[in-house]
Design a protein around this motif. Structure first.
Motif, PDB file in Angstrom:
ATOM      1  N   SER A   1       7.311   2.760  68.083  1.00  0.00           N
ATOM      2  CA  SER A   1       7.282   1.452  67.416  1.00  0.00           C
ATOM      3  C   SER A   1       7.397   0.355  68.463  1.00  0.00           C
ATOM      4  N   ASN A   2       6.822  -0.780  68.149  1.00  0.00           N
ATOM      5  CA  ASN A   2       6.845  -1.922  69.065  1.00  0.00           C
ATOM      6  C   ASN A   2       8.231  -2.576  69.017  1.00  0.00           C
ATOM      7  N   PRO A   3       8.972  -2.531  70.123  1.00  0.00           N
ATOM      8  CA  PRO A   3      10.338  -3.075  70.096  1.00  0.00           C
ATOM      9  C   PRO A   3      10.369  -4.573  69.814  1.00  0.00           C
ATOM     10  N   LYS A   4       9.247  -5.262  70.047  1.00  0.00           N
ATOM     11  CA  LYS A   4       9.215  -6.713  69.817  1.00  0.00           C
ATOM     12  C   LYS A   4       8.756  -7.061  68.406  1.00  0.00           C
TER      13      LYS A   4
ATOM     14  N   ALA B   1      17.474   5.446  62.298  1.00  0.00           N
ATOM     15  CA  ALA B   1      16.086   5.262  61.845  1.00  0.00           C
ATOM     16  C   ALA B   1      16.041   5.251  60.323  1.00  0.00           C
ATOM     17  N   PRO B   2      14.992   4.641  59.749  1.00  0.00           N
ATOM     18  CA  PRO B   2      14.879   4.623  58.282  1.00  0.00           C
ATOM     19  C   PRO B   2      14.669   6.033  57.731  1.00  0.00           C
TER      20      PRO B   2
ATOM     21  N   THR C   1      18.353  -0.689  60.686  1.00  0.00           N
ATOM     22  CA  THR C   1      18.627   0.471  61.529  1.00  0.00           C
ATOM     23  C   THR C   1      19.196  -0.025  62.855  1.00  0.00           C
ATOM     24  N   GLY C   2      19.568   0.929  63.710  1.00  0.00           N
ATOM     25  CA  GLY C   2      20.147   0.570  64.996  1.00  0.00           C
ATOM     26  C   GLY C   2      19.179  -0.221  65.864  1.00  0.00           C
ATOM     27  N   ALA C   3      19.609  -0.547  67.069  1.00  0.00           N
ATOM     28  CA  ALA C   3      18.848  -1.473  67.912  1.00  0.00           C
ATOM     29  C   ALA C   3      17.707  -0.813  68.685  1.00  0.00           C
ATOM     30  N   THR C   4      17.653   0.521  68.688  1.00  0.00           N
ATOM     31  CA  THR C   4      16.649   1.195  69.514  1.00  0.00           C
ATOM     32  C   THR C   4      15.362   1.442  68.728  1.00  0.00           C
TER      33      THR C   4
END
Ligand code: HEC
Length: 129
Positions: A89-92, A61-62, A100-103
């Motif tokens: 947070s909205n994944p789209k 995460a930031p 940051t990572g993909a999650t």
């Protein structure tokens, strides 16, 4: 973390409203960092920008300071980011894609009240050098 220490911290902040005015910036930072830690935020976030993780992947995460810099001129940031903390947070429509990572960030409603989330957001938004 158990609810008690967080409650104790909150009551301390509320009960000593007048005294809180006299808290030094360092004491204020320590209290809010404790709230962030007790609320699970620091499992993913850091205060200062993190280097890559040991496995070479970008940070989860930031960092608070990166968020402060990104939104420093945005007067709506306090409200919007408080909502993002609560709902996740909205994944789209991620704001930190590639950094940051993909999650995406999951909702934090089980971990923190909206009032405390707002307090944390307002604190981290002024963590600009
Ligand atoms: C499971 C990991 C995780 C936890 C726990 C977590 N976050 Fe996040 N957070 C993220 C990720 C990932 C992002 C980046 C989302 C994106 O790309 O839009 C993020 C983004 C943010 C942002 C910026 C949102 C934006 O739109 O730019 C704020 C503010 C934030 N988190 C605050 C918090 C606070 C306060 C807590 C604790 C109550 C918390 N986070 C807990 C993973 C987490």
């Amino acid at each position: 973390m158990p609810a008690l220490p967080r409650f104790a911290l909150l009551s301390l902040l509320l009960a000593t409203g007048a005294a809180a005015v006299h808290a030094t910036p360092a004491e204020n930072d320590a209290a809010l960092l404790k709230l962030a830690t007790d609320s699970g935020c620091m499992a993913c976030h850091s205060v200062l920008p993190a280097a890559k993780r040991a496995d070479g992947l970008p940070p989860i995460a930031p960092a608070w300071r990166e968020i402060a810099l990104k939104y420093r001129d945005d007067p709506t940031a306090s409200d919007r980011l408080t909502q993002t903390v609560m709902t996740g947070s909205n994944p789209k429509a991620r704001h930190w894609t590639g950094k940051t990572g993909a999650t995406a960030m999951p909702p934090n409603t089980n971990a923190i009240s909206e009032a405390d989330a707002r307090m944390l957001v307002n604190w981290l938004l002024v963590l600009v050098p």
